[in-house]
Design a protein around this motif. Structure first.
Motif, mmCIF file in Angstrom:
data_model
loop_
_atom_site.group_PDB
_atom_site.id
_atom_site.type_symbol
_atom_site.label_atom_id
_atom_site.label_comp_id
_atom_site.label_asym_id
_atom_site.label_seq_id
_atom_site.Cartn_x
_atom_site.Cartn_y
_atom_site.Cartn_z
ATOM 1 N N ARG A 238 0.828 -1.190 0.000
ATOM 2 C CA ARG A 238 0.000 0.000 0.000
ATOM 3 C C ARG A 238 0.872 1.253 0.000
ATOM 4 N NH1 ARG A 238 -4.636 0.160 4.213
ATOM 5 N NH2 ARG A 238 -2.965 -0.290 5.708
ATOM 6 N N ARG A 239 0.427 2.242 -0.790
ATOM 7 C CA ARG A 239 1.217 3.461 -0.940
ATOM 8 C C ARG A 239 0.290 4.662 -1.010
ATOM 9 N NH1 ARG A 239 4.982 4.852 -6.133
ATOM 10 N NH2 ARG A 239 2.940 4.644 -7.109
ATOM 11 N N ARG B 210 4.606 12.181 8.689
ATOM 12 C CA ARG B 210 5.041 11.484 9.909
ATOM 13 C C ARG B 210 3.840 11.151 10.791
ATOM 14 N NH1 ARG B 210 10.393 15.155 11.364
ATOM 15 N NH2 ARG B 210 11.863 14.036 10.005
ATOM 16 N N ALA B 211 2.918 12.104 10.923
ATOM 17 C CA ALA B 211 1.728 11.849 11.733
ATOM 18 C C ALA B 211 0.902 10.723 11.124
ATOM 19 C CB ALA B 211 0.892 13.123 11.848
ATOM 20 N N PHE B 212 0.788 10.706 9.799
ATOM 21 C CA PHE B 212 0.055 9.640 9.121
ATOM 22 C C PHE B 212 0.767 8.300 9.300
ATOM 23 C CE2 PHE B 212 -0.190 7.070 5.220
ATOM 24 C CZ PHE B 212 -1.541 6.764 5.209
ATOM 25 N N ALA B 213 2.099 8.301 9.154
ATOM 26 C CA ALA B 213 2.863 7.057 9.242
ATOM 27 C C ALA B 213 2.791 6.439 10.635
ATOM 28 C CB ALA B 213 4.321 7.317 8.867
ATOM 29 N N GLU C 49 3.488 2.977 2.524
ATOM 30 C CA GLU C 49 4.601 3.782 2.016
ATOM 31 C C GLU C 49 4.078 5.159 1.624
ATOM 32 O OE1 GLU C 49 7.466 3.957 -1.950
ATOM 33 O OE2 GLU C 49 6.541 2.049 -1.357
ATOM 34 N N GLY C 50 4.596 6.195 2.254
ATOM 35 C CA GLY C 50 4.171 7.560 1.956
ATOM 36 C C GLY C 50 5.229 8.295 1.154
ATOM 37 N N VAL D 128 -6.638 8.163 2.319
ATOM 38 C CA VAL D 128 -6.776 9.599 2.126
ATOM 39 C C VAL D 128 -7.481 10.223 3.330
ATOM 40 C CG1 VAL D 128 -7.934 11.386 0.759
ATOM 41 C CG2 VAL D 128 -6.703 9.528 -0.395
ATOM 42 N N THR D 129 -8.544 9.579 3.806
ATOM 43 C CA THR D 129 -9.253 10.090 4.978
ATOM 44 C C THR D 129 -8.327 10.192 6.176
ATOM 45 O OG1 THR D 129 -11.352 9.150 4.209
ATOM 46 C CG2 THR D 129 -11.167 9.664 6.556
ATOM 47 N N ALA D 130 -7.508 9.158 6.382
ATOM 48 C CA ALA D 130 -6.579 9.165 7.513
ATOM 49 C C ALA D 130 -5.518 10.250 7.362
ATOM 50 C CB ALA D 130 -5.917 7.796 7.650
#
Length: 271
Positions: free
Chosen positions: A92-93, A109-112, A119-120, A260-262
């Motif tokens: 997932r990316r 970073r907050a999302f990760a 993978e961002g 995307v929501t997250a």
């Protein structure tokens, strides 16, 4: 009746070039084949899209409407295809677009922290492709700046920031503590998407630097650009009455994506 996207792509080529022969060359098909496909599309829609006469090819009112809608339609179809292929390849990316001056690292970073298996990636976008890269799936979500073409997009305002004048270091106003727009009357301006009389068109922030440093013109930039991009041959001065620059998050409307929501929630949580 469902629109045949292949026929729509053929139509867009003719609508842009207003010439069946050149459109056929662009599409690498024979002109009679292209003509038949356009006729078939007109039959599907129940209306003529082009006026064909001895003077050439022009769009009808219906053709102009389809031309305006078709680009977004094709971009969204391309975006679906890209996302499906990306999901098939895994892992997932999430690809996050951003305009110059926007710092995306804290949001990534907050999302990760909540999605360590995703993978961002960050990708720079420009004023003239920020919408297209979202709709065609090149980026999943993007930090964009106004003006924004809103068709097909969901937008979430994040923050605004002051604008400053970007001036060559030897400019008569370069040493001022602050300016008003009236102080810049008579200057030659650079512009992106919003032209002004006598302004010089540019595309990228790098082009801004070169034009301003050379003394060709002046421009306004968000304060974050001034903070991130420092050059000895360029001066930045706050402009007290300039309209603030607005930064928003944008993603494809109607797309249901937990990632995307997250990410939007993570970005908003940073305040």
């Amino acid at each position: 009746m469902d629109l045949d996207l292949r026929k729509v792509r053929y139509f867009v080529a003719v609508a842009e070039l207003l010439h069946f022969g050149r459109a056929a060359e662009r599409l690498h098909i024979a002109q009679p084949v292209l003509s038949r496909q356009i006729r078939a599309l007109e039959k599907d829609l129940g209306t003529e899209l082009f006026v064909r006469d001895s003077h050439g090819v022009t769009l009808t009112d219906a053709g102009r409407q389809l031309r305006d809608d078709a680009r977004q339609l094709l971009d969204m179809a391309d975006g679906t295809r890209r996302r499906v292929l990306r999901a098939a390849r895994g892992p997932r990316r999430l690809v996050v677009g951003f305009r110059a001056g926007v710092v995306v690292t804290p949001a990534l970073r907050a999302f990760a922290a909540g999605h360590p298996d995703v993978e961002g990636n960050a990708r720079r976008v420009e004023w003239d492709d920020q919408e297209r890269l979202i709709l065609d799936g090149t980026v999943d979500v993007a930090f964009v700046r106004r003006p924004v073409r809103e068709e097909g997009l969901e937008l979430r305002p994040l923050y605004s920031e002051p604008r400053v004048a970007m001036l060559p270091d030897g400019h008569r106003l370069a040493g001022k503590q602050e300016l008003s727009l009236a102080d810049l009357d008579g200057e030659t301006w650079l512009h992106y998407a919003t032209p002004r009389p006598g302004a010089l068109p540019i595309r990228t922030i790098e082009e801004k630097f070169e034009c301003v440093a050379a003394g060709t013109a002046v421009t306004l930039v968000p304060r974050s650009v001034a903070e991130q991009y420092s050059r000895p041959d360029i001066a930045y001065v706050p402009v007290t009455d300039a309209e603030p620059d607005q930064v928003l998050l944008a993603w494809a409307a109607g797309r249901r994506s937990p990632l995307v929501t997250a990410f939007v929630e993570a970005a908003q949580s940073l305040g």
